[in-house]
Design a protein around this motif. Structure first.
Motif, PDB file in Angstrom:
ATOM      1  N   UNK A   1       0.858  -1.194   0.000  1.00  0.00           N
ATOM      2  CA  UNK A   1       0.000   0.000   0.000  1.00  0.00           C
ATOM      3  C   UNK A   1       0.886   1.232   0.000  1.00  0.00           C
ATOM      4  N   UNK A   2       0.566   2.189  -0.881  1.00  0.00           N
ATOM      5  CA  UNK A   2       1.337   3.422  -1.008  1.00  0.00           C
ATOM      6  C   UNK A   2       0.408   4.599  -0.795  1.00  0.00           C
ATOM      7  N   UNK A   3       0.762   5.477   0.154  1.00  0.00           N
ATOM      8  CA  UNK A   3      -0.019   6.677   0.413  1.00  0.00           C
ATOM      9  C   UNK A   3       0.878   7.871   0.118  1.00  0.00           C
ATOM     10  N   UNK A   4       0.428   8.727  -0.826  1.00  0.00           N
ATOM     11  CA  UNK A   4       1.241   9.868  -1.252  1.00  0.00           C
ATOM     12  C   UNK A   4       0.335  11.016  -1.640  1.00  0.00           C
ATOM     13  N   UNK A   5       0.950  12.130  -2.090  1.00  0.00           N
ATOM     14  CA  UNK A   5       0.177  13.280  -2.549  1.00  0.00           C
ATOM     15  C   UNK A   5      -0.608  12.883  -3.781  1.00  0.00           C
TER      16      UNK A   5
END
Length: 174
Positions: free
Chosen positions: A170-174
């Protein structure tokens, strides 16, 4: 003339001392030349590694990008024709290759583990022409025609997250 004659005689009056001095100077000179060559080689290698591994020899980005490296400070602040820009750059005589990149920071997680990381979005077929970063992929493969959303994770980060090739991340970014 008499001074040179006296100096020459004095030099060899104690030949052991003279040979020790000559040997010390020669050894120091050889060491100095060797160190100069080593430092020159190391600096050339460091410059090569810095540019060939990831950074490239030149970068083009928005003037506001570097102070805070926001994903919102893209080139020109307005949509641009990336293909046209690339074509113009590749037409320059000194330009060997062009590869677009997107940099950002994100939180990567699997299950209970999460770590911060820098993301670098690339086009695999273009990246191989400007850097050697993809040469260091040891497991799995990054294909040019593969599905979107593939990610390459460094060995230490993969170990910290406990992920292997093919697992979800899982990747959380702008």
């Amino acid at each position: 003339m008499i001074i040179l004659k006296l100096a020459w005689r004095n030099l060899w009056r104690n030949s052991k001392r003279s040979w020790i001095t000559i040997s010390a100077i020669a050894t120091a000179y050889i060491f100095l030349i060797s160190m100069s060559g080593l430092i020159g080689g190391l600096s050339t290698q460091m410059l090569g590694n810095g540019t060939e591994l990831l950074a490239g020899h030149a970068q083009i980005h928005d003037a506001e990008y570097l102070p805070n490296r926001s994903l919102y400070d893209w080139l020109g602040k307005e949509p641009i024709d990336l293909d046209l820009l690339r074509a113009e750059l590749e037409d320059q005589p000194d330009v060997v290759a062009v590869a677009p990149r997107v940099y950002g920071f994100a939180l990567l997680s699997t299950g209970e583990r999460s770590y911060g990381a820098q993301l670098i979005g690339i086009v695999p077929k273009d990246e191989g022409r400007v850097s050697r970063i993809l040469d260091h992929v040891t497991e799995g493969a990054l294909s040019n025609d593969g599905p979107q959303g593939e990610i390459v994770v460094g060995k230490i980060l993969a170990s910290s997250l406990g992920v292997r090739v093919g697992e979800e991340l899982a990747v959380v970014s702008q």
